[in-house]
Design a protein around this motif. Structure first.
Motif, PDB file in Angstrom:
ATOM      1  N   THR A 128      -8.089  -4.154  29.024  1.00 37.73           N
ATOM      2  CA  THR A 128      -9.093  -3.718  28.277  1.00 37.73           C
ATOM      3  C   THR A 128     -10.337  -3.005  29.228  1.00 37.73           C
ATOM      4  OG1 THR A 128     -10.358  -5.563  27.751  1.00 37.73           O
ATOM      5  CG2 THR A 128      -8.284  -4.732  26.320  1.00 37.73           C
ATOM      6  N   ALA A 130     -13.360  -4.380  29.025  1.00 38.92           N
ATOM      7  CA  ALA A 130     -14.186  -5.567  29.276  1.00 38.92           C
ATOM      8  C   ALA A 130     -13.579  -6.644  30.361  1.00 38.92           C
ATOM      9  CB  ALA A 130     -14.247  -6.260  27.876  1.00 38.92           C
ATOM     10  N   GLN A 131     -12.223  -6.352  30.382  1.00 39.20           N
ATOM     11  CA  GLN A 131     -11.377  -6.873  31.444  1.00 39.20           C
ATOM     12  C   GLN A 131     -11.446  -6.269  32.887  1.00 39.20           C
ATOM     13  OE1 GLN A 131      -7.755  -6.951  29.227  1.00 39.20           O
ATOM     14  NE2 GLN A 131      -7.903  -8.980  28.510  1.00 39.20           N
TER      15      GLN A 131
END
Length: 202
Positions: A128, A130-131
């Motif tokens: 994602t 955010a990752q």
């Protein structure tokens, strides 16, 4: 035609000289660069803004000197492994430059482009948004640390025989000459496996 009264200066000459000084001693300064080039320190400012400018130019030079493979048609794990390996190998050619580069914001557009390619690969892997930023930071830890490790001695640990039994068993089961390469491959395997595990949960 008469010869110039002073050596001709260029950005390339300044960057080459700064990199040579860093390779030799781990640092550079305007006076040392000017002295090696046989010019006044003030003459450097006709081509270079400041120390940070030179550092960023050295970063760009390093990345352009060691081209990265074309990986857009490869599976994400193979592509990521190829880029990280090339990244490590480029910095391994100038390990004393690493501490200088990690303390300065990356601005060189070619280098930013490499990080964009890594981000795209991680998207393909299924991470994602955010990752992806922490994943890129982890890749930096791995590649930069591995580059520094290539400059380390073959024998990194020397525990007394009879003491530290677990460490001695581990060291006796591996080759000191292959240590850096084995550790790098082990780290890559952990990284790739970790990404697979994370994306399976997404």
């Amino acid at each position: 035609m008469p010869r110039p009264a002073s050596p001709l200066l260029s950005v390339d000459a300044i960057v080459d000289t700064a990199m040579a000084l860093v390779d030799e001693s781990g640092d550079f300064s305007f006076p040392k660069v000017a002295g090696r080039l046989g010019v006044s320190q003030s003459a450097l400012y006709n081509h270079i803004d400041n120390r940070e400018h030179i550092v960023e130019l050295m970063r760009g030079r390093l990345f352009r000197k060691h081209p990265f493979p074309i990986v857009k048609d490869l599976d994400w794990d193979i592509a990521l492994t190829a880029l990280i390996t090339a990244y490590r190998d480029g910095f391994a050619a100038h390990p004393r430059l690493v501490p200088m580069l990690v303390t300065q914001t990356i601005q060189d557009l070619d280098v930013i482009g490499l990080y964009e390619e890594v981000a795209l690969i991680l998207e393909r892997a299924g991470l994602t948004p955010a990752q992806i930023a922490p994943a890129i930071a982890t890749i930096d830890y791995l590649a930069l640390g591995a580059a520094l490790d290539l400059a380390a001695p073959d024998v990194v640990w020397s525990p007394p025989e009879g003491d530290f039994p677990a460490l001695n068993r581990a060291l006796s089961s591996s080759s000191a000459e292959e240590r850096a390469g084995t550790a790098f491959r082990f780290s890559l395997d952990i990284l790739i496996s970790g990404i697979r595990a994370m994306t399976a949960k997404n």
